[in-house]
Scaffold this active site. Sequence first.
Site, PDB file in Angstrom:
ATOM      1  N   ASP A 248     -57.252 -93.023  23.671  1.00  0.00           N
ATOM      2  CA  ASP A 248     -56.470 -92.316  22.649  1.00  0.00           C
ATOM      3  C   ASP A 248     -54.974 -92.381  22.954  1.00  0.00           C
ATOM      4  O   ASP A 248     -54.308 -91.368  23.217  1.00  0.00           O
ATOM      5  CB  ASP A 248     -56.939 -90.875  22.477  1.00  0.00           C
TER       6      ASP A 248
ATOM      7  N   HIS B 196     -59.899 -93.267  19.007  1.00  0.00           N
ATOM      8  CA  HIS B 196     -58.801 -93.591  18.087  1.00  0.00           C
ATOM      9  C   HIS B 196     -58.349 -95.035  18.190  1.00  0.00           C
ATOM     10  O   HIS B 196     -57.578 -95.497  17.333  1.00  0.00           O
ATOM     11  CB  HIS B 196     -57.620 -92.642  18.292  1.00  0.00           C
TER      12      HIS B 196
END
Length: 423
Positions: A117, A150
């Site tokens: 992320d 992500h």
Amino acid sequence: MGEPSVPCPHIALSWPPDGSVTLEWIRRLTAILDWSSRNLPPSDLPTLLPSPVLLRILLAASDVLHKEPNCVRVQAVDDLSGVVVVGDVHGQLHDVLFLLEDAGFPGEDRLFVFNGDYVDRGAWGLETFVLLLAWKVFLPHRVFLLRGNHESKYCTSVYGFENEVMVKYGDQGKQVYRKCLRCFEGLPLASIIADCIYTAHGGLFRSMNITPSKRSKGKKGQKIVTNSNTSSLKLGSLEELSKARRTVLDPPWEGSNLIPGDVLWSDPSLGLGLSPNEERGIGLLWGPDCTEEFLKKNQFKLIIRSHEGPDARVKRHNLTGMDTGYTIDHDVESGKLITLFSAPDYPQFQASKERYNNRGAYIVLQPPDFSTPFFHTFEAIKPRPQVSAYYDYEEVIDSDEELDLKSMNNGSSTEGVASGQTD
């Protein structure tokens, strides 16, 4: 902490003539990224970091990452000063710069493991990712970058990173974004540090049972059972993790893609056993009995995962909040399960006036056994430079729950997109 004085770099960065990234080159890159974030509009970043140089960084890093296994072994020896483990950073460049200086930069005596992320929500996801990739190219056996949920095509289209790249690099934005996705594909899923610590962004994963099919048709008369039946769920093995296919960026998580989905999206629970993660609609929930089983089976002492910031933890009333940047979620006979979050005052953009004001944290593991975590917490660097968000944070939900997972099914890999494109 006040805003530091950063000298103007003046001259655009060029790629090293011999293609070898050096510490001095990384220092110059760092100065450019820091100064431009404070003094230039985002669209002027290419005046100091030209797209050909950025693409060379992405290409060099991709070559390194794609050669690594799904689960990298981080060999920690006694002459190291420590192994630094970092959780989510979400494009908060200035906090990352502080963390690197505070922990001591990567080097021959200090290893770093980043737990995913790097992008989305924060305004400097590209700068953050590129800087860490440069460190990876410079010290490939000292810096380890794992994948987060992500680092996907879907999340970056919703939470701002794709738009950020397009704003900053204009006509070259699509090519830069494609190369970023290619790097995402190469990021390993997990690490094992000093043979006793398992790290992964989300955490544990289910077993992929392979059973004889009723008919001897298909691939060698076998079929993959994805364990959609809750009663049949069981923990997967490191061997299964090593064989998973990690290059698909988004769901559907099925067949050989199921384990990466679990590793990136799963969460711990205080309830016993394995169960589907209904809140997220993807991955698993696992209890302390599963943590004990995984630690004992593999002779590990720690599981370090990330994936949950203060916005996610505020909805999980039975688990500790993320005020200090870390929590110990399971403390069992064989060891501990830790959630680590390294983005303080998160998220950068928030619709409500009341903020979480969380601290960030990183972990240092020290010789000789490396199994005792030393937690270092820190405040956000403020004031942050004034900048606009790259996604509609008033409309998009704060955490990754209740995502439109069905829309992920379209274009789940960059393989077709990247083919036919020139560098």
